[in-house]
Design an enzyme around this catalytic site. Sequence first.
Site, mmCIF file in Angstrom:
data_model
loop_
_atom_site.group_PDB
_atom_site.id
_atom_site.type_symbol
_atom_site.label_atom_id
_atom_site.label_comp_id
_atom_site.label_asym_id
_atom_site.label_seq_id
_atom_site.Cartn_x
_atom_site.Cartn_y
_atom_site.Cartn_z
ATOM 1 C CG HIS A 49 -2.002 0.880 1.354
ATOM 2 N ND1 HIS A 49 -1.860 2.253 1.339
ATOM 3 C CD2 HIS A 49 -3.333 0.653 1.507
ATOM 4 C CE1 HIS A 49 -3.044 2.818 1.483
ATOM 5 N NE2 HIS A 49 -3.949 1.881 1.568
ATOM 6 C CD GLU A 84 -3.439 1.446 -1.922
ATOM 7 O OE1 GLU A 84 -4.003 0.394 -1.577
ATOM 8 O OE2 GLU A 84 -3.923 2.595 -1.708
#
Length: 286
Positions: free
Chosen positions: A154, A258
């Site tokens: 992320h 991400e």
Amino acid sequence: MRLGPGRNSLERLAIATARGNAEVYLHGAHVTAWQPSGADPVIWVSGDSQFHPDKPIRGGVPICFPWFAAHATDASAPMHGFARLRGWTLASAEDRNGEVQVRFLLTDDDTSRRSSWPHRFQAEYRVTFGDRLGMALDVANTGDAPLTFEAVLHTYFAVGNIREVGVTGLAATEYLDKVDGFTRKREGDAPIRFTGETDRIYLDTESTCTIHDPELRRRIEVVKTGSLSTVVWNPWIDKARAMPDFGDDEWPSMLCIETANVRDAAVRLEPASHHTMTAVIGVGAL
Ligand code: TA6
């Protein structure tokens, strides 16, 4: 390379070589800084991040595993899985001519086996800090039954001004738009621009994404393997204000691209098999 207490005394490996500076915490095996020599910082961390052992670090590269977002059935389970909340084992750290390779391990334990994901597993996370930032998450099924997991690197990137940024690599790609009830949509051909809260899961894509940042006069490339999903997120004003560990005025300076396998791209592993997802981050002149 120095291992010792970082923010709030969480254990941190600090790296400084001719190729640049970086840092990674054992809490969540969480990369919190990467700045190649001669470049501005590439990874963003909130000034309000709490660096608390029971909370995720806000920014950097949280490892979302073994699920993404809320757990499908257990409302008490942590957002984005338990991996970013656990202490990973620092298995090795080697400086090879200024390129530092670090290896972390996380395996199932009593706590995880009592969680809403009780499988036996070993996760190995290899990070290479050099002229590029290389991240590889390898998950092995060490049990005797199949398992399914989601995983997301992320990554929070530092940008000069999100209003000026464009993202290429996702043209004509379908996505789920979280800010519009997860409606399924298709990206156009133009670079993605940001004019409000943006939270999209791009589907069935193995593409390289590029952040074009005119204010910092650079582009950031995210080259991935073993990943079929890409999540793009900027919280914008209201969501930034609603997060206690995110400064109200920080949202123009960050963007998440991400590298992921989520939802229909969740990974199923038979016993004794494994899966590797990688992301390699590079920086160049615009
Ligand atoms: O990846 C985007 C997202 O799912 C957003 O919806 C937002 O929740 C973000 O992750 C951050 O999640 P966190 O649990 O770290 O606050």
